[in-house]
Enzyme design. Structure first.
Site, PDB file in Angstrom:
ATOM      1  N   ARG A 124       4.881   0.391  -1.501  1.00 18.67           N
ATOM      2  CA  ARG A 124       5.564   0.599  -0.012  1.00 18.67           C
ATOM      3  C   ARG A 124       6.206   2.168   0.144  1.00 18.67           C
ATOM      4  O   ARG A 124       6.548   2.817   0.615  1.00 18.67           O
ATOM      5  CB  ARG A 124       5.719  -0.405   0.961  1.00 18.67           C
ATOM      6  CG  ARG A 124       5.089  -1.141   1.391  1.00 18.67           C
ATOM      7  CD  ARG A 124       5.502  -2.700   2.609  1.00 18.67           C
ATOM      8  NE  ARG A 124       5.900  -2.496   3.684  1.00 18.67           N
ATOM      9  CZ  ARG A 124       5.019  -1.489   4.539  1.00 18.67           C
ATOM     10  NH1 ARG A 124       4.039  -1.912   4.310  1.00 18.67           N
ATOM     11  NH2 ARG A 124       4.789  -1.669   5.580  1.00 18.67           N
ATOM     12  N   LYS A 161      -7.301   5.950   3.694  1.00 19.25           N
ATOM     13  CA  LYS A 161      -8.281   6.510   4.842  1.00 19.25           C
ATOM     14  C   LYS A 161      -9.159   7.565   4.810  1.00 19.25           C
ATOM     15  O   LYS A 161      -9.136   8.507   4.063  1.00 19.25           O
ATOM     16  CB  LYS A 161      -7.363   6.310   5.599  1.00 19.25           C
ATOM     17  CG  LYS A 161      -6.143   5.053   5.475  1.00 19.25           C
ATOM     18  CD  LYS A 161      -5.277   5.395   7.118  1.00 19.25           C
ATOM     19  CE  LYS A 161      -4.417   4.314   6.868  1.00 19.25           C
ATOM     20  NZ  LYS A 161      -3.451   4.012   8.068  1.00 19.25           N
ATOM     21  N   PHE A 181      -2.273   1.868  20.895  1.00 18.64           N
ATOM     22  CA  PHE A 181      -3.141   2.893  19.774  1.00 18.64           C
ATOM     23  C   PHE A 181      -4.478   1.862  18.228  1.00 18.64           C
ATOM     24  O   PHE A 181      -5.058   2.651  18.534  1.00 18.64           O
ATOM     25  CB  PHE A 181      -2.227   3.306  18.822  1.00 18.64           C
ATOM     26  CG  PHE A 181      -1.356   2.869  18.264  1.00 18.64           C
ATOM     27  CD1 PHE A 181      -1.900   1.619  16.777  1.00 18.64           C
ATOM     28  CD2 PHE A 181      -0.098   2.574  18.046  1.00 18.64           C
ATOM     29  CE1 PHE A 181      -0.945   0.995  15.804  1.00 18.64           C
ATOM     30  CE2 PHE A 181       0.547   1.183  17.260  1.00 18.64           C
ATOM     31  CZ  PHE A 181       0.290   0.672  16.454  1.00 18.64           C
ATOM     32  N   GLU A 210      -5.967  -9.871   3.160  1.00 14.48           N
ATOM     33  CA  GLU A 210      -6.041  -8.486   2.683  1.00 14.48           C
ATOM     34  C   GLU A 210      -7.626  -7.926   1.415  1.00 14.48           C
ATOM     35  O   GLU A 210      -8.591  -7.089   1.941  1.00 14.48           O
ATOM     36  CB  GLU A 210      -5.562  -7.308   2.459  1.00 14.48           C
ATOM     37  CG  GLU A 210      -4.671  -7.189   4.492  1.00 14.48           C
ATOM     38  CD  GLU A 210      -3.623  -6.071   4.582  1.00 14.48           C
ATOM     39  OE1 GLU A 210      -3.001  -6.411   5.484  1.00 14.48           O
ATOM     40  OE2 GLU A 210      -2.994  -5.927   3.400  1.00 14.48           O
ATOM     41  N   THR A 262       5.865   5.189   7.395  1.00 13.84           N
ATOM     42  CA  THR A 262       4.073   4.941   8.350  1.00 13.84           C
ATOM     43  C   THR A 262       4.127   6.674   9.101  1.00 13.84           C
ATOM     44  O   THR A 262       3.070   7.168   8.564  1.00 13.84           O
ATOM     45  CB  THR A 262       4.418   3.837   9.615  1.00 13.84           C
ATOM     46  OG1 THR A 262       4.582   3.618   8.491  1.00 13.84           O
ATOM     47  CG2 THR A 262       3.085   4.169   9.976  1.00 13.84           C
ATOM     48  N   HIS A 279      -2.557   2.608   3.877  1.00 12.11           N
ATOM     49  CA  HIS A 279      -2.879   1.564   4.007  1.00 12.11           C
ATOM     50  C   HIS A 279      -1.771   0.780   2.786  1.00 12.11           C
ATOM     51  O   HIS A 279      -2.606   0.658   1.559  1.00 12.11           O
ATOM     52  CB  HIS A 279      -3.910   1.100   4.749  1.00 12.11           C
ATOM     53  CG  HIS A 279      -3.513  -0.798   5.030  1.00 12.11           C
ATOM     54  ND1 HIS A 279      -2.102  -0.807   5.815  1.00 12.11           N
ATOM     55  CD2 HIS A 279      -2.924  -1.840   4.017  1.00 12.11           C
ATOM     56  CE1 HIS A 279      -2.443  -2.075   5.999  1.00 12.11           C
ATOM     57  NE2 HIS A 279      -2.800  -2.646   4.894  1.00 12.11           N
ATOM     58  N   TYR A 321      -7.439  -5.340  11.377  1.00  9.91           N
ATOM     59  CA  TYR A 321      -5.968  -4.371  12.291  1.00  9.91           C
ATOM     60  C   TYR A 321      -6.099  -5.617  14.130  1.00  9.91           C
ATOM     61  O   TYR A 321      -4.929  -5.842  14.650  1.00  9.91           O
ATOM     62  CB  TYR A 321      -5.993  -3.479  12.712  1.00  9.91           C
ATOM     63  CG  TYR A 321      -5.971  -1.753  11.705  1.00  9.91           C
ATOM     64  CD1 TYR A 321      -4.786  -2.376  10.575  1.00  9.91           C
ATOM     65  CD2 TYR A 321      -6.854  -1.300  10.788  1.00  9.91           C
ATOM     66  CE1 TYR A 321      -5.059  -1.249   9.888  1.00  9.91           C
ATOM     67  CE2 TYR A 321      -6.650  -0.622  10.114  1.00  9.91           C
ATOM     68  CZ  TYR A 321      -5.432  -0.201   9.999  1.00  9.91           C
ATOM     69  OH  TYR A 321      -5.562   0.765   8.771  1.00  9.91           O
ATOM     70  N   ARG A 354       2.246   9.603   1.410  1.00  8.31           N
ATOM     71  CA  ARG A 354       2.326  10.181   3.717  1.00  8.31           C
ATOM     72  C   ARG A 354       3.197  12.066   3.611  1.00  8.31           C
ATOM     73  O   ARG A 354       2.782  12.901   4.459  1.00  8.31           O
ATOM     74  CB  ARG A 354       2.942   9.637   3.627  1.00  8.31           C
ATOM     75  CG  ARG A 354       2.047   8.383   4.387  1.00  8.31           C
ATOM     76  CD  ARG A 354       2.421   6.880   4.981  1.00  8.31           C
ATOM     77  NE  ARG A 354       1.392   6.138   5.257  1.00  8.31           N
ATOM     78  CZ  ARG A 354       1.820   4.416   5.616  1.00  8.31           C
ATOM     79  NH1 ARG A 354       3.373   4.385   5.296  1.00  8.31           N
ATOM     80  NH2 ARG A 354       1.071   4.093   5.466  1.00  8.31           N
ATOM     81  N   ASN A 397      -2.340   8.841   8.336  1.00  8.45           N
ATOM     82  CA  ASN A 397      -1.716   9.068   7.468  1.00  8.45           C
ATOM     83  C   ASN A 397      -2.532   8.146   6.273  1.00  8.45           C
ATOM     84  O   ASN A 397      -1.332   7.922   5.759  1.00  8.45           O
ATOM     85  CB  ASN A 397      -0.285   8.129   8.201  1.00  8.45           C
ATOM     86  CG  ASN A 397      -0.646   6.578   8.273  1.00  8.45           C
ATOM     87  OD1 ASN A 397      -1.582   6.323   8.209  1.00  8.45           O
ATOM     88  ND2 ASN A 397       0.219   5.307   8.192  1.00  8.45           N
TER      89      ASN A 397
END
Ligand code: CMP
Length: 139
Positions: free
Chosen positions: A86, A10, A58, A127, A92, A116, A50, A103, A113
């Site tokens: 993950r 990100k 948010f 995706e 998250t 993704h 998203y 993270r 964060n």
């Protein structure tokens, strides 16, 4: 089973020049980066990506953040890649992330964060297809 998952590094991470450091954590976890490109998301791309979160309070902030700078979109391949990634990402919210996770190491907040990762095989397929043609993925 051998799986593929979709990853985004990100804007908070690209801004701090952390692409290589994050890729090192990914590769150390035996995930292979089989496709990768650095892009600027359009607002439409971010909103589509998203869409499942569009009713969340948010959502606007999330989309604004995701288009605020470059991202690196990736396809990761490995044994149980979805669950493995993950685990490697961590929770998250970085405050809840385990030691050694991406993270915990790098994220600034629940919004910023750093990464993704797809949360299911169905999501991974959708995706990946949003960003990569089949011939751009080289396993
Ligand atoms: P990601 O895995 O990309 O999927 C949805 C994103 O929404 C999530 O990571 C977070 O970065 C973001 N998110 C979740 N909760 C919040 C929140 N309370 N405020 C801002 N962003 C959030």
């Amino acid at each position: 089973a051998l799986e593929r998952t979709f990853s985004i590094i990100k804007p908070d991470a690209t801004e701090r020049n952390l692409t290589g450091a994050i890729n090192a954590v990914i590769e150390k976890a035996s995930l292979r980066i089989v496709a990768q490109k650095r892009i600027l998301l359009t607002r439409a791309q971010a909103e589509q990506f998203y869409a499942v979160h569009s009713a969340r309070p948010f959502f606007g902030e999330l989309v604004d953040f995701m288009i605020s700078g470059p991202v690196v979109v990736q396809v990761l391949e490995g044994e149980d890649a979805i669950a493995t990634y993950r685990e490697v990402m961590g929770a998250t919210n970085p405050e809840n992330a385990a030691e050694g996770t991406i993270r915990k190491l790098f994220a600034k907040s629940v919004g910023e964060n750093s990464v993704h990762g797809s949360d299911s095989p169905e999501a991974a397929q959708v995706e990946i297809a949003q960003f990569f043609a089949g011939n751009e993925i080289v396993g």
